[in-house]
Design an enzyme around this catalytic site. Structure first.
Site, short mmCIF file in Angstrom:
data_model
loop_
_atom_site.label_atom_id
_atom_site.label_comp_id
_atom_site.label_asym_id
_atom_site.label_seq_id
_atom_site.Cartn_x
_atom_site.Cartn_y
_atom_site.Cartn_z
N HIS A 163 -6.02 14.48 -9.20
CA HIS A 163 -6.40 15.32 -8.06
C HIS A 163 -6.94 14.45 -6.92
CE1 HIS A 163 -6.50 19.33 -10.12
NE2 HIS A 163 -6.49 18.53 -11.18
N GLU A 184 -7.50 15.33 -3.97
CA GLU A 184 -8.33 16.10 -3.02
C GLU A 184 -9.82 15.91 -3.24
OE1 GLU A 184 -6.52 17.30 -5.48
OE2 GLU A 184 -7.36 19.09 -6.40
N CYS A 222 -1.24 17.85 -9.88
CA CYS A 222 -1.50 18.23 -11.26
C CYS A 222 -0.42 19.21 -11.76
CB CYS A 222 -2.92 18.75 -11.43
SG CYS A 222 -3.52 18.48 -13.10
N1 GLN Z 1 -2.46 23.32 -16.69
C1 GLN Z 1 -2.10 21.95 -16.55
C2 GLN Z 1 -2.70 21.09 -17.64
O1 GLN Z 1 -3.65 21.48 -18.27
C3 GLN Z 1 -2.47 21.43 -15.17
C4 GLN Z 1 -3.92 21.47 -14.87
C5 GLN Z 1 -4.24 21.36 -13.40
O2 GLN Z 1 -3.39 21.60 -12.56
N2 GLN Z 1 -5.48 21.00 -13.07
O3 GLN Z 1 -2.25 20.00 -17.88
#
Ligand code: GLN
Length: 539
Positions: A509, A511, A383
């Site tokens: 994600h 995970e 992310c």
């Molecule tokens: N802050 C980033 C976004 O909003 C990544 C979010 C995250 O890593 N879950 O796109």
């Protein structure tokens, strides 16, 4: 069979591991062939944990249907290998929201709206909701917080009422407490447990089983004493000794006959002996590693061990698949500078850059990614970690010196990570990100395709910003491949560098979907690449 309900409360102190106990019992019942789910009721006023600081509450776990939930739901999914949903995590905030909306609609027909019965009725309705689907034999409900907290009282009252309303054999209550060891007296003390149970009894709930967290084994006499003073059957006091791994707890609970007590109390007869073959194989691998290696986890919440819970667990699952013990070196992203990056990353065989929000620590992450890319160290960016590997590449390979994400520098002339048009209208923070499961199509002949071995995957998201498609050609010409894309919107979901041995960034994600019995392919490949790097370089 109609659905049976098990309520789990906790007392004496918080952090006793109620979630692990609930997940362990659920695992045992599932292994006995029953259909089980777990839900958590949290007594805080936030609608969901999405807006909570990970420092305060640990990671926010995201379900397939896009609910931002308590991290205990991660344990539930990892232990059971089945998905949870919106309905599995209810907060006081959600309860009040529903009741107040109904009041505004005039649904209470002029009645005074009160905690009892209106709030408690709404709690009970939600407690029974998943049971109405007919999909479950047993539903375990964990009540967050500690008995005696003012916030927990409506939940305890709801449990009391349900125990009164439902047939005796359809529900039961389990109370988890602490039996501390007093070093000066060289004694285990039962008084806190007695007081905690008394508090529960004052609320009208008599536990059927008491589980005692303890550092030392409880003698028969001690168990008998607790049973007598807490008004439970002698065999119904169970010990939960500190375990070497959370994944050992189901086996410990089985040795203590917890699952047997539960099926007997609930008069369930269609069960078998628990089948935990796969689970035990995983534990066996975890317990007997043949190789040790270190990977770095770079993030800004690394000082709290629960802040990246699912990532830590996914690394453990992947390591066990190869019998590797993977030590995780946590590195605070704020600490990384030009001068110390090599030193901080010395001896690591892989680097994982964590998800996150906001500006703090971003430059440290970018610095570390440059080092990792240039030294061909296996890299997994998740992310925000993926977004930062895009920014790093833009700055240092494409030469866009001010490349940035719109999250921290909307004025940049190269917004390689940007917000999509329809997101720009939103001003509210809670529940407005791209959340939950989305399809991702994998490009043939890429590392991502080889790792997953399929064309379409489904992974979970939680972010606002995206890879900016108008730069795609620049990146691809310079060697960064967009190997995964959303088939409906075309958004880039995975980037990779084929010239490196393992360099992958995922906008989703992975995970959240790793379990001991089904370790996630991206983590498995990352850990394998780290082991190969270690063998090659002797690091
Ligand atoms: N802050 C980033 C976004 O909003 C990544 C979010 C995250 O890593 N879950 O796109």
């Amino acid at each position: 069979m109609n659905t049976k309900y098990v309520f789990i409360t906790g007392g004496v102190v918080s952090s006793l591991g109620k979630g692990i106990i609930a997940a362990s019992l659920a695992k045992l019942l599932q292994a006995r062939g029953l259909k089980v789910t777990i839900q958590k009721f949290d007594p805080y006023l936030n609608i969901d944990p999405g807006t909570l600081n990970p420092y305060e509450h640990g990671e926010c776990y995201v379900t397939e249907d896009g609910a931002e939930t308590d991290l205990d739901l991660g344990h539930y999914e990892r232990f059971l290998g089945v998905y949870t949903s919106q309905a599995n995590n209810v907060t006081t905030g959600k309860i009040y929201n529903t009741v107040i909306s109904k009041e505004r609609e005039g649904a209470y027909l002029g009645k005074t709206v009160q905690i009892v019965p209106h709030i408690t009725d709404e709690i009970k309705r939600r407690m029974l909701l998943l049971g109405k689907t007919g999909n479950y034999d047993v539903i375990l409900t964990e009540i967050g917080g500690t008995v005696g907290d003012m916030e927990s009282q409506p939940f305890i009252e709801a449990v009391r009422q349900l125990q009164w309303e439902l047939p005796e054999e359809d529900c039961m209550s389990i109370h988890l407490t602490l039996v501390p060891f007093l070093n000066a007296a060289k004694e285990l003390k039962t008084k806190p447990t007695q007081h905690s149970v008394q508090m529960l009894q004052q609320g009208g709930v008599q536990p059927d089983v008491i589980i005692c967290r303890t550092e030392y084994s409880l003698s028969d006499d001690l168990r008998r004493k607790i049973a007598l003073f807490c008004n439970v059957k002698p065999g119904h006091v169970i010990q939960s000794i500190d375990a070497w791994s959370i994944y050992q707890v189901p086996l410990n609970m089985h040795d203590e006959h917890l699952d047997e007590l539960v099926v007997r109390k609930l008069q369930i007869d269609n069960y078998r002996q628990p089948d935990l073959k796969e689970w035990c194989r995983f534990l066996e691998n975890l317990r007997n590693p043949e190789k040790e290696l270190t990977v770095a986890l770079i993030g800004k919440y690394v000082s709290l061990q629960d802040a990246y819970k699912s990532i830590q667990e996914a690394i453990t699952h992947a390591g066990a698949a190869y019998r590797f013990k993977v030590d995780v070196r946590s590195i605070l992203s704020d600490d990384i500078t030009e001068d110390n990056v090599a030193e901080l990353l010395a001896g690591v065989s892989g680097v994982l850059v964590a998800p996150g929000f906001g500006e703090r620590g971003l430059e440290g992450k970018i610095r570390a990614i440059r080092y990792v890319r240039e030294n061909n160290i296996p890299f997994l960016g998740i992310c925000l970690g993926m977004q930062m590997c895009v920014v790093e590449f833009a700055r240092n390979v494409l030469g866009f010196k001010d490349a940035a994400t719109a999250e921290v520098n909307p004025e940049s002339s190269h917004l390689v990570i940007d917000m999509m048009e329809d997101q720009k209208k939103t001003t509210i923070k809670g529940g407005t990100m791209r959340l939950g499961a989305y399809e991702c199509e994998l490009l043939e002949n890429t590392l991502a395709h080889r790792i997953y071995g399929r064309d379409i995957i489904v992974e979970r998201h939680r972010h606002r910003y995206e890879f900016n498609a108008s730069y795609k050609d620049d990146f691809e010409k310079a060697g960064m491949v967009c190997s995964g894309r959303n088939p409906q919107t075309g958004l880039t979901e995975i980037v990779e560098l084929p010239q490196n041995s393992f360099f992958v960034g995922s906008q989703f994600h992975p995970e959240y979907k790793s379990t001991p019995e089904r370790p996630h392919p991206l983590f498995v490949s990352f850990v394998k690449a780290a082991a190969d790097f270690e063998s090659k370089t002797g690091k």
